[in-house]
Structure formats: C-alpha cells, structure tokens
Design an enzyme around this catalytic site. Structure first.
Site, PDB file in Angstrom:
ATOM      1  CE  LYS A  74     -55.328  34.416 -16.841  1.00  0.00           C
ATOM      2  NZ  LYS A  74     -55.877  33.145 -17.494  1.00  0.00           N
ATOM      3  CB  SER A 149     -52.642  30.520 -17.536  1.00  0.00           C
ATOM      4  OG  SER A 149     -54.192  31.079 -18.125  1.00  0.00           O
ATOM      5  CB  SER A 173     -57.153  29.518 -18.397  1.00  0.00           C
ATOM      6  OG  SER A 173     -55.560  28.880 -18.861  1.00  0.00           O
TER       7      SER A 173
END
EC number: 6.3.5.7
Length: 485
Positions: A74, A149, A173
C-alpha cells in the site's frame, strides 16, 4: 499459477518447479493487462532484480517460506526505491530515503516487491475514490467501489495481480475493502506492527496488516510483518510467535459472541443473510452462538470522527512545502506559500478532516469534543472486555451493505462514514479484527458483489482469529472464488 496460495507457491519455489523470476514475470504481465487502477508505481527492472536475488537465495539453501513470493505494498508504506505518495498530490514525486519497517521485514524474508498500491489520500476514505491518482475499480464489478482506504490492496488480491499485499487499518481500512472484494484481511492488535515509515493519519489508531487469499496466507505474512521496533514508540515488545500454530485446532466448544447492535435497522438484508449463513456453518463446526451487547457501537462514529481528524490535523501539519513534497508555484511570502501549498496539494476529504481536527482541538472546544471522545473511547474498550467474559471471539458483518456504485456517495461524506459503523469500535479499542469472504449480495446487481464476515478477538489473539477463519475456509469455498477475467 496466479490462483495458488502463498503456501502452494512457496512449495513450488523450494522444489524449483518455478523460479522467483518466472513468478514475478507472470504477475507483472497480469498487472500490465489490468484496468483496475490498483497499482500506482511499478518498476519491472527493480522487481526482477529482487526476484534474481531470491532465486540465488533459494539455490544456496537458506530460503524461508516467503522467499521469492511476490508482494505489493500500500502506498502508505515508504519505500527507498519506489515513489511513496500516500495517494496525494502533496507527495506526487516523493521518494523516501529509507524503507518502512514492514517493507524492510518483507525484504529480509526475501519477498519480491511488485510495486505500490493505490489508496485513498493519506488513507482517508472508505471507497478509494479519494485518491489523487483516480479511483480503483472492484474486480467483481468494475462499476463498483473496492472499499477503502486500502482499495488497491484488496482489489489486487481479488484480481490475482499479487498473492500478497500490505494494507493499513485506522477505522476499518483493511477489513472493509477485504470484505467488499471477497478476500481475507487482518488488522492486528494496535502496537503489533511497526508504524515506522508508515505515513501517519491517526497515530493512536493506525495499524498495518496483510491482505491475501486465505487466513493461512495472512498468518504466514504476519509472521514476518510483526516485530518489535524501537523506532516506533507504540510498538509492543512480545515473544516471537508463529501465527499459523493453531490453524488446525478444532472449534468444538468455541463461544462466538453475536452483538445485537450489529444486526439492527441499518444492515441490508442480503448481508445479514450471508453472515447468518456463515454463523450457521460455525455451529456445524462445533461452536456455540452467544447473544452479547456492545451498547456504545453507535457512538463509535462520532467518537472516531473527533479523534482521527484531530490526530490527522496534527500529523499533516508537516506537509508545508518547505522540506519535501509539493510546493505552490506562485506566492508572495512564507505565509502565502503555506496556504497555497496546502490548498493545492491536499484533496477535498483531507482538507475536510484537517478542518474538523483543528476545530475540535481549538481553545474552548477541546474539552467539549476531544476529551469527551477519549472518555467514550475508553468505555467502548470496556464494552468489549465485558463481552469477552461471555465469549471467545465476536462475529458480525464487516460493512452494512455490499460495495456501492462508483460515484454513488461521492457528494455525501457522512454516508461514506456510516459504511464503517461495524469496524470503527474495534479500532478505537485497539483490538484485532479480520474479514473473511462469506457470500455475495442478492438481486441482479448485487449478486456479484461479495460479503465479508468480521471476526474480532481480544488483545493479541491473532492466532485464535486465524484458526477460527481457517476452519471456516476448510469447510467452505468462498475464498477460492474469483472474478471473471
């Protein structure tokens, strides 16, 4: 090959049925053909360099389980060789001088980095539509959001673009995108995974974790990801453990707490049906369902949206255009440069949260909002401890609905916030929680959109959660299903 688990790929690498280089090339090819916008930064030469090093390590006989396995990070974890943007214009061309501890741990294990994954800007969002680099599409239905997210992290696993990905969870998330993309993700206990080199959103909530196809894969990744780190003041020092040690323990006698607050009016019927069917499966595996109450659940949203923005407004004050990152071109003086840089560099949602955070920390409002929120946070944690006197783990839905359409809630931030109602309290309490796929929605549109089951444990009970998830995955095949190519 791309459908195999980490464990299966590891066996093929160790027996030299495939090389790390061939594996990396295979996934790079799949990534190149994908239109999901899951990856932000890719450097094939660098990836193949790491793969060649992994092949040498395997040949020399000192390889571990993860050596040669591809992984994608990420874009919240900073990396020395890839850009680290946090999905923001503010850091569009930023390259870190060091690797995050999590990245370092996986590098030491011999994993091969495929690239950096798209996410909501500074991890603020529930749909991955807040990224400066554009939204990520859900591989099951490209008109739907993947969740956020960590939308890129979940979508890349679901589309089989990588066998492993890292993600972060501040209020859901990891769990929410894992649920909406039909994959497996775990948020460890707060303090388990080092936050050093993880671009901060809300420091008392942020926690890194893995997303993969199966609970077993998540356990293998956690074995490398979890470590004590002196560079992170919130890192917890505990004896090293093997998170896969209890995977095969039977569930006979397991007590599963079912919070009545998680099955109220806001829960869509198709999600409830899939979750209740999963609970029925657990009863067949020998578990007992226990009715419990988490009375402060509805207070988790206002509490979170005071604490998280307050911490974000403080953390994001470092992005001022002086030392690194974006700087406005036209300005008259220093003050004007600060204003224009932040106005132009941050997206709408990030600015909204900075404003809210600055407001609740301001003189005259601090006691009324921030202090109150911290008190409620403590009460939420106490609710869970009360519940754990009655049960071993807690289960319920991850999200109140399946994934919604791209753009559907773009103009309604509160509707986006409500998508996290079932995940926020776990984060506020600092507890471990995970999401495993347990079915699909209903109706013409929702029938191809996945549903996730949430499993919450007490502090440091990750091995227990993985055991509970693994046993379900041995009895069902939801985790094996994949979207059409």
């Amino acid at each position: 090959m791309h459908t195999k688990t980490i464990k299966e790929l590891s066996a093929l690498l160790q027996t030299k049925k495939i090389s790390a280089t061939e594996l990396a090339q295979l996934f790079l090819k799949r990534m190149g053909a994908s239109d999901l916008n899951a990856f932000l930064h890719v450097d094939e030469a660098l990836t193949l360099q790491q793969a060649a090093a992994a092949d040498q390590r395997i040949a020399s006989g000192n390889a571990g389980v993860l050596t040669g396995i591809p992984i994608a990070h990420k874009d919240i974890f900073v990396t020395r060789n890839w850009r680290s943007t946090a999905g923001s214009k503010m850091l569009e061309n930023y390259v870190s001088p060091f690797d995050a501890t999590v990245v370092e741990n996986f590098n030491q294990a011999g994993m091969v980095t495929l690239g950096k994954l798209n996410c909501d800007e500074f991890a603020m969002g529930s749909s991955n539509e807040n990224s400066y680099f554009g939204a990520v599409k859900n591989p099951w239905d490209k008109t739907a959001i993947p969740g956020g997210s960590s939308g890129g992290s979940a979508a890349a696993i679901a589309a089989r673009l990588t066998p492993a990905s890292t993600a972060t969870d501040t209020g859901g998330s990891i769990r929410q995108p894992a649920a909406l993309c039909g994959v497996t993700g775990i948020k460890p206990t707060y303090g388990r995974v080092s936050r050093f080199g993880m671009i901060a959103f809300a420091s008392s909530l942020d926690q890194g974790g893995p997303i993969a196809k199966t609970a077993e894969d998540c356990g293998l990744l956690l074995n490398a990801m979890v470590s004590f780190d002196e560079r992170d003041s919130t890192s917890v020092e505990r004896d090293k453990e093997d998170f896969t040690r209890d995977l095969n323990a039977p569930l006979e006698g397991l007590k599963i707490g079912i919070p009545r607050e998680y099955f109220g009016a806001g829960l869509s019927a198709d999600v409830e049906q899939a979750v209740r069917a999963a609970l029925g499966e657990y009863e067949k595996l020998g578990a007992t369902l226990v009715d419990i109450s988490l009375p402060k659940t509805e207070l988790s949203i206002p509490t979170y949206y005071v604490i998280a923005p307050a911490e974000a407004s403080s953390n994001l004050s470092r992005f001022d255009g002086v030392r690194y990152g974006f700087r406005a071109k036209d300005y008259t003086d220093l003050s004007d440069m600060y204003c224009k840089t932040r106005a132009e560099g941050f997206g709408e949602e990030v600015k909204r949260r900075i404003l809210v955070g600055a407001y609740v920390l301001s003189h005259g409002y601090y006691d009324a909002y921030y202090l109150q929120a911290q008190k409620i946070r403590r009460l939420i944690a106490q609710d869970f401890q009360q519940a754990f006197t009655l049960c071993d783990v807690i289960m319920g839905p991850v999200a109140p609905s399946v994934a919604w359409d791209l753009g559907d809630k773009a103009d309604d931030p509160v509707a986006n916030y409500l998508a996290d109602i079932f995940t926020l309290s776990t984060s506020l309490a600092g507890l471990p929680g995970m999401s495993i796929p347990c079915g699909f929605g209903q109706g013409e549109k929702n029938a191809k959109r996945p549903v996730g089951l949430q499993i919450i444990g007490n502090y440091f009970a990750e091995a227990k959660l993985l055991n509970v998830a693994h046993q379900y995955q041995q009895a069902t095949d939801w985790h094996l299903r994949q979207p059409a190519e």
